[in-house]
Motif scaffolding. Sequence first.
Motif: not given
Length: 406
Positions: A318-328
């Motif tokens: 869940r932490a990884v997928f939350t990070q995947c949705g983030r931008t610069d």
Amino acid sequence: MLFRSLVGSPSSGKSPALASVRQLVGEIERQRRDGDPQRRAEHASRLEETKLAEERWQRICTQAADAGDPLPPRPVLAELEESFVPSQIVVADATMEALADVVQGNPRGVVLWRDELTAWLANLGRYASGGSDRAHWLEAWSAAGVTVNRRSRKAPMHLPHFPVSVVGSIQPDRLAEVFQGGDDGMAARFLYAWPEPPKYRSILERQVARDDEALDLLQHIDRAAGSADRPLVLAFDHHAATFFDGFCERLHEDAQLAEGLEAGWLGKGRGTVARLAGLLALLAWSGTGQLEPPTIVDETYVRQAIELWSGYFRPQARAVFTQCGRTDRDRLARRAVKWLRAQAFQLVSREDLRRDALGQAIDAGETDRLIARLEQAGVLRLHVVRQGAKGGRSARRWQVNPAIND
């Protein structure tokens, strides 16, 4: 098969952690190669038989042609043309053609071991013709059959099973890049570990790893695993199957409520937990000293596998997928928050953030938008400071929420 990724920032200890395990696997690989001289001799004998069979077939064809008879079919034995493939467990070359050759000679399976997975994942669709290896890797997770068809081969190579696991690491800031638009299931196949950075521990207090004991356990499992033709098979007993079925029912309901990458990851939970249960059963047996390996997985190991998957791997994913949705912009915001924590300022200006926190990586307008995000998150709050006793133009400053250091 399992795909595993260790997530962590540069110099956080990912490479040394992976290297210690790689060394143990390398020792098992070396021991397997002790049997390669005999395997090579057997392979040479088969090639010689193939050559003789080819010559006999050609003679028979010549005689049949002279007599006007139909030509006999070419014998199957004469189709053997593969070169000898040494014993191997770990591979670093991720090209599909090279990997197919290795798997053909090591049908029990191999592990793609990459210290950094980002480049490999980004290059899965690198072919100029539009081709991609992604489909082959999706099948590798379940050891399904694949057909490798490339221009460099005379004919397609078909492997009835393609058992390849993956081990590597990814930096948090590269997650969005790696899995951007990743709706094909690749991200869903990984088990992620993203541990918190440990506190410093004096080198005087560190203990020597018990690598010898770990190697003994792995060797015990390796000897019991069997061959590709006669593999060790583990089956759930009735109580384990019943408990596992209840988990699958709950998981099905959870997956219906999830979205995006998490939904795909939950969809792979059933197969992953079953594999983890088998691994836990083998690990427990390897430390008992018993010669006969287990063939039954009882409820104990199913419970442990579900707890491991639900209590550790699921929050990590869940932490990884939350990070995947983030931008610069998210990355810059995190960088600004880290700087605010380190400096312990009560008030900051826009120029403090732009120049000192972000190294002038963005302009004033982008900094204003970043500040707006930090205000929305409760990190900053606007505080107007008047200049001088006679009044004058007010200066804009922002109060830093002291709770960010809690």
